[in-house]
Write an enzyme that holds these catalytic residues in place. Structure first.
Site, short mmCIF file in Angstrom:
data_model
loop_
_atom_site.label_atom_id
_atom_site.label_comp_id
_atom_site.label_asym_id
_atom_site.label_seq_id
_atom_site.Cartn_x
_atom_site.Cartn_y
_atom_site.Cartn_z
N TYR A 1 0.82 -1.20 0.00
CA TYR A 1 0.00 0.00 0.00
C TYR A 1 0.86 1.26 0.00
CZ TYR A 1 0.96 0.35 5.02
OH TYR A 1 1.57 0.47 6.24
N ARG A 2 2.15 1.12 0.30
CA ARG A 2 3.05 2.27 0.28
C ARG A 2 3.44 2.57 -1.16
NH1 ARG A 2 4.09 -0.69 4.75
NH2 ARG A 2 4.31 0.45 6.71
#
Length: 194
Positions: free
Chosen positions: A140-141
């Protein structure tokens, strides 16, 4: 090929609209993989992705003119690559360069490949909506170059103002390479010592 958790998958998509339009369809995609020092390891595309006339009809005048000027609309109409095929190819392209999500590396559980780009939230959303195989190994980064630009504007105004103009012609590969070049500039002019 170097499989490493610090590699970055740079992606860019051209589409019929922004993601807030429920009828959005991706029209072109490309990717570049760099190592953690922004050295290019491999490139993918750009590929035109087939869309129906109904999907093309949602474009507003600005988007239609932009994609007409680059020739993308004609390439999309002629394209045989489906979204599913693009997803399979993109996931296969990335696989040799990244560990598998959940793999333990030096005692740390790998969370997935990090994608990079300029205002990459859009490209992240395109992957989540259309390209599930690729998204299955995605963290998700993200590395969002536009965020670093906003910080440079606030913290190192001289370097921000001296940045060379971006080469952008609203095509996927040109936009990716412009994002990588921009991040190299920030690294070399004030953000490299973080």
């Amino acid at each position: 090929m170097t499989k490493h958790p610090v590699n970055i998958l740079w992606v860019d998509f051209e589409a019929t609209a922004l993601m807030n339009n429920p009828d959005v369809a991706p029209l072109e995609g490309a990717a570049v993989i760099t190592d953690g020092n922004l050295n290019e390891l491999a490139s993918f595309g750009p590929y035109a992705i087939h869309a129906t006339e109904e999907e093309l009809a949602v474009m507003n005048d600005f988007v239609t003119n932009m994609h007409t000027k680059t020739g993308l609309i004609d390439r999309v109409r002629e394209a045989t690559m489906t979204r599913s095929e693009f997803d399979i190819r993109l996931a296969a392209f990335a696989e040799p360069f990244f560990p598998v999500r959940g793999e333990i590396i030096d005692g740390v559980k790998y969370r997935g490949m990090v994608i990079g780009g300029n205002s990459v939230k859009y490209d992240f959303a395109v992957i989540e909506k259309f390209f599930h195989r690729t998204g299955a190994n995605m963290d998700y980064r993200v590395v969002d170059v536009s965020s670093i630009g906003e910080l440079a504007r606030r913290w190192n105004r001289k370097a921000w103002e001296a940045m060379p103009p971006k080469a952008s012609d609203h095509t996927a590969m040109t936009d990716i390479r412009a994002s990588i070049d921009e991040l190299r500039y920030y690294r070399d002019n004030g953000f490299g010592g973080l």
